[in-house]
Design a protein around this motif. Structure first.
Motif, PDB file in Angstrom:
ATOM      1  N   LEU A 156      -0.950  17.751   8.977  1.00 32.86           N
ATOM      2  CA  LEU A 156      -1.712  17.382   7.784  1.00 32.86           C
ATOM      3  C   LEU A 156      -1.451  18.422   6.705  1.00 32.86           C
ATOM      4  O   LEU A 156      -1.863  19.575   6.837  1.00 32.86           O
ATOM      5  N   PRO A 157      -0.740  18.045   5.660  1.00 31.49           N
ATOM      6  CA  PRO A 157      -0.352  19.026   4.637  1.00 31.49           C
ATOM      7  C   PRO A 157      -1.564  19.727   4.033  1.00 31.49           C
ATOM      8  O   PRO A 157      -2.515  19.086   3.594  1.00 31.49           O
ATOM      9  N   GLN A 158      -1.520  21.048   4.058  1.00 25.80           N
ATOM     10  CA  GLN A 158      -2.598  21.840   3.487  1.00 25.80           C
ATOM     11  C   GLN A 158      -2.284  22.245   2.040  1.00 25.80           C
ATOM     12  O   GLN A 158      -3.176  22.630   1.303  1.00 25.80           O
ATOM     13  N   ASP A 159      -1.016  22.148   1.661  1.00 24.26           N
ATOM     14  CA  ASP A 159      -0.615  22.554   0.315  1.00 24.26           C
ATOM     15  C   ASP A 159      -0.554  21.380  -0.656  1.00 24.26           C
ATOM     16  O   ASP A 159      -0.153  21.535  -1.792  1.00 24.26           O
ATOM     17  N   HIS A 160      -0.928  20.208  -0.194  1.00 23.93           N
ATOM     18  CA  HIS A 160      -0.880  19.009  -1.029  1.00 23.93           C
ATOM     19  C   HIS A 160      -2.301  18.469  -1.154  1.00 23.93           C
ATOM     20  O   HIS A 160      -2.813  17.837  -0.243  1.00 23.93           O
ATOM     21  N   SER A 217       0.823  -1.207   0.000  1.00 24.03           N
ATOM     22  CA  SER A 217       0.000   0.000   0.000  1.00 24.03           C
ATOM     23  C   SER A 217       0.856   1.256   0.000  1.00 24.03           C
ATOM     24  O   SER A 217       0.565   2.217  -0.713  1.00 24.03           O
ATOM     25  N   VAL A 218       1.911   1.250   0.785  1.00 21.49           N
ATOM     26  CA  VAL A 218       2.808   2.403   0.848  1.00 21.49           C
ATOM     27  C   VAL A 218       3.479   2.609  -0.505  1.00 21.49           C
ATOM     28  O   VAL A 218       3.526   3.717  -1.031  1.00 21.49           O
ATOM     29  N   ARG A 219       3.952   1.530  -1.099  1.00 24.36           N
ATOM     30  CA  ARG A 219       4.662   1.624  -2.378  1.00 24.36           C
ATOM     31  C   ARG A 219       3.716   2.020  -3.514  1.00 24.36           C
ATOM     32  O   ARG A 219       4.032   2.871  -4.331  1.00 24.36           O
ATOM     33  N   ASP A 220       2.526   1.424  -3.557  1.00 24.16           N
ATOM     34  CA  ASP A 220       1.609   1.634  -4.675  1.00 24.16           C
ATOM     35  C   ASP A 220       0.806   2.926  -4.590  1.00 24.16           C
ATOM     36  O   ASP A 220       0.529   3.557  -5.599  1.00 24.16           O
ATOM     37  N   ALA A 221       0.408   3.325  -3.388  1.00 21.10           N
ATOM     38  CA  ALA A 221      -0.505   4.455  -3.248  1.00 21.10           C
ATOM     39  C   ALA A 221       0.202   5.794  -3.043  1.00 21.10           C
ATOM     40  O   ALA A 221      -0.393   6.839  -3.250  1.00 21.10           O
ATOM     41  N   SER A 222       1.457   5.774  -2.620  1.00 19.40           N
ATOM     42  CA  SER A 222       2.196   7.005  -2.323  1.00 19.40           C
ATOM     43  C   SER A 222       1.389   7.956  -1.442  1.00 19.40           C
ATOM     44  O   SER A 222       1.100   9.083  -1.822  1.00 19.40           O
ATOM     45  N   PRO A 223       1.004   7.500  -0.253  1.00 20.24           N
ATOM     46  CA  PRO A 223       0.198   8.357   0.616  1.00 20.24           C
ATOM     47  C   PRO A 223       0.976   9.580   1.090  1.00 20.24           C
ATOM     48  O   PRO A 223       2.210   9.594   1.103  1.00 20.24           O
ATOM     49  N   THR A 224       0.225  10.610   1.471  1.00 21.11           N
ATOM     50  CA  THR A 224       0.785  11.856   1.973  1.00 21.11           C
ATOM     51  C   THR A 224       1.221  11.708   3.425  1.00 21.11           C
ATOM     52  O   THR A 224       2.235  12.251   3.842  1.00 21.11           O
TER      53      THR A 224
END
Length: 125
Positions: free
Chosen positions: A75-79, A9-16
């Motif tokens: 929590l990134p607000q610019d992404h 999941s980490v590799r495939d989804a590239s979560p923020t």
């Protein structure tokens, strides 16, 4: 295996960002936190939705030092969109995960529904 699934999941989804929900004494849950951190993800270990004070502030646990922390601007607000990897230890009640999902959705009213977000992960019957 749940560990391999998380790594995929980490590799495939590239979560923020990663939110790991569960008991602070759980070695299983701590291992999930460790895996996300090793993958380079900003990772927060929370007990429940109450730890998510706002999009700007989160209360979380450092499993290495066994201390409670408060972080800001977590929590990134610019992404946009924000992709959150949400997982939990094996013994974590579903209600705790549901609470975290609902809290996140309160902050992003334009976000897709929980059902839409989960559809790709539902087993075909």
């Amino acid at each position: 295996d749940a560990t391999l699934s998380l790594i995929d999941s980490v590799r495939d989804a590239s979560p923020t960002v990663a939110l790991i929900v569960g008991g602070y004494n759980s070695s299983n849950t701590s291992h999930l936190v460790e895996l996300c951190e090793e993958a380079g993800l900003p990772t927060y270990f929370v007990r429940d939705a109450d730890e998510l004070a706002s999009p700007e502030e989160i209360h979380h646990f450092d499993w290495r030092t066994k201390t409670n922390l408060v972080s800001t601007d977590w929590l990134p607000q610019d992404h946009q969109p924000v992709d959150v990897l949400l997982t939990a230890g094996a013994s974590c009640p579903d209600a705790l995960l549901d609470g975290v999902i609902q809290r996140l959705l309160e902050w992003f009213p334009e976000a897709r529904s929980v059902d839409d977000a989960l559809t790709p992960f539902m087993a075909e019957g």
